[in-house]
Design an enzyme around this catalytic site. Structure first.
Site, PDB file in Angstrom:
ATOM      1  N   CYS A 137       2.971 -12.120 -67.783  1.00 14.75           N
ATOM      2  CA  CYS A 137       2.728 -11.032 -68.744  1.00 14.75           C
ATOM      3  C   CYS A 137       1.254 -10.630 -68.699  1.00 14.75           C
ATOM      4  O   CYS A 137       0.402 -11.355 -69.226  1.00 14.75           O
ATOM      5  CB  CYS A 137       3.117 -11.501 -70.145  1.00 14.75           C
ATOM      6  N   CYS A 140      -0.543 -10.019 -71.936  1.00 14.57           N
ATOM      7  CA  CYS A 140      -0.924 -11.261 -72.617  1.00 14.57           C
ATOM      8  C   CYS A 140      -2.085 -11.964 -71.918  1.00 14.57           C
ATOM      9  O   CYS A 140      -2.982 -12.489 -72.575  1.00 14.57           O
ATOM     10  CB  CYS A 140       0.260 -12.241 -72.639  1.00 14.57           C
ATOM     11  N   ASP A 141      -2.083 -12.005 -70.605  1.00 19.44           N
ATOM     12  CA  ASP A 141      -2.956 -12.949 -69.893  1.00 19.44           C
ATOM     13  C   ASP A 141      -3.999 -12.326 -68.969  1.00 19.44           C
ATOM     14  O   ASP A 141      -4.810 -13.058 -68.393  1.00 19.44           O
ATOM     15  CB  ASP A 141      -2.085 -13.917 -69.057  1.00 19.44           C
TER      16      ASP A 141
END
Ligand code: FAD
Length: 308
Positions: A137, A140-141
């Site tokens: 993701c 997210c990251d």
């Protein structure tokens, strides 16, 4: 067989941010609520080492800690939790019967919050380095990969979206695709091809991921020429699809071609009394905060449904 001990006002299936938030709201509304989780309570986000985009935590928070806090908060208001896998859902007159590996339960309303799993490549090193350079993701990251080279695996809209998101962070993005053309929409392809930071490796599959504490390189195989070689990278984003956890709902809810559940804005499905929330829902933004929001909405309307 169900007895009175197995009767609830609401049963919530899945203990990720959607289910935990739904449980907080239904329990605070004094509904007798049961959450059923097949693995560790917390869902996907509990595997994230650091969550930087959940409001209220300016320094970020460990994903496990975040969902542990959610669970404790819901439990404080009376949410009961059982660890079991839901294997089926049936309508019995006006009640909803939920079948699990540890026995059956009955409720007036059910909230489906069983999330989705990222499709895995299933190659050596993938599991070992998840959270240590292997990611699923970019929203997210991506910020953990500042000024380092990364790879993105896949050729659809999700893969290109991941690559475009990484532009602001990574020094170089190599897209690895097993075919010689992308499946992504024309507009996304155009954006990707015009971006100097993005390079493409065609007709190639990733065969292994290697590193020490974190990812250092991938082993590649060109399926046309049969050439095998390694490439140095600091991170690899795998975007080869998602699989919603909805197999146990076949026959009771209509699922779309991807296996997702359609809801209206009240999180109602086409079956009265059955709600769906979070990643399992069609068109979900697939973020912890949106899943939590869906869970609150589903609980709010489940309470109204039961009152009627
Ligand atoms: C590594 C990683 C990092 C991420 N980082 C971020 C981030 O930084 N920020 C962000 O906003 N989002 C992040 N995400 C996305 C976020 O985790 C999801 O959007 C969110 O967890 C979805 O919540 P959910 O409750 O809908 O589903 P899930 O979190 O998937 O929870 C569903 C739960 O249902 C359970 N379940 C499934 N089937 C059954 C069954 N048959 N019976 C019983 N239980 C069942 C599962 O075990 C699971 O615990 C990340 C995801 C991953 C994988």
């Amino acid at each position: 067989m169900t007895n009175n001990a197995n009767r609830y006002d609401v049963i919530i299936i899945g203990g990720g941010p959607a289910g935990l938030t739904a449980g907080l709201y239904t329990s605070r509304a004094k509904l007798n609520s049961l959450l059923i989780e097949k693995g560790l309570v917390g869902g996907q986000i509990s595997t994230a080492e650091k969550v930087d985009n959940y409001p209220g935590f300016p320094d970020g928070i460990d994903g496990f800690e975040l969902t542990d806090l959610m669970h404790r908060q819901a439990t404080k208001y009376g949410l009961k939790t059982v660890i079991a896998e839901v294997t089926g859902v049936e309508l019995q007159q006006k009640q909803i019967a939920v079948k699990t590996t540890e026995g059956d339960h009955i409720a007036g309303a059910a909230i489906i919050a069983s999330g989705s799993d990222r499709q895995k490549l299933g190659i050596p090193g993938e599991q070992e380095f998840t959270g240590k350079g292997v990611a699923y993701c970019a929203t997210c990251d991506a910020a953990f990969f500042r000024d380092v080279p990364v790879a993105v695996v896949g050729g659809g809209n999700a893969a290109i979206t991941e690559a475009l998101h990484l532009i602001k962070f990574a020094s170089k993005i190599t897209m690895i695709h097993r075919r010689n053309q992308l499946r992504a929409s024309a507009i996304l392809q155009e954006k990707a091809f015009s971006e100097p930071k993005i390079e493409f490796i065609w007709d190639t599959v990733v065969e292994e991921i290697e590193g020490e504490d974190t990812v250092k390189r991938v082993g590649l195989h060109n399926v046309k020429t049969d050439e095998k070689y390694t490439m140095e990278i600091a991170g690899i984003f795998i975007a080869v699809g998602l699989k919603p956890n909805t197999d146990y709902l076949k026959g009771i809810l209509k699922l779309d071609a991807g296996g997702y559940i359609a809801t209206n804005s009240k999180m109602e499905t086409e079956v009265p009394g059955i709600f769906a929330a979070g990643d399992v829902r069609r068109n979900s933004a697939r973020q912890a905060i949106t899943a939590a929001g869906d869970g609150a909405t589903a609980a709010f309307y489940a309470e109204k449904f039961l009152a009627e």
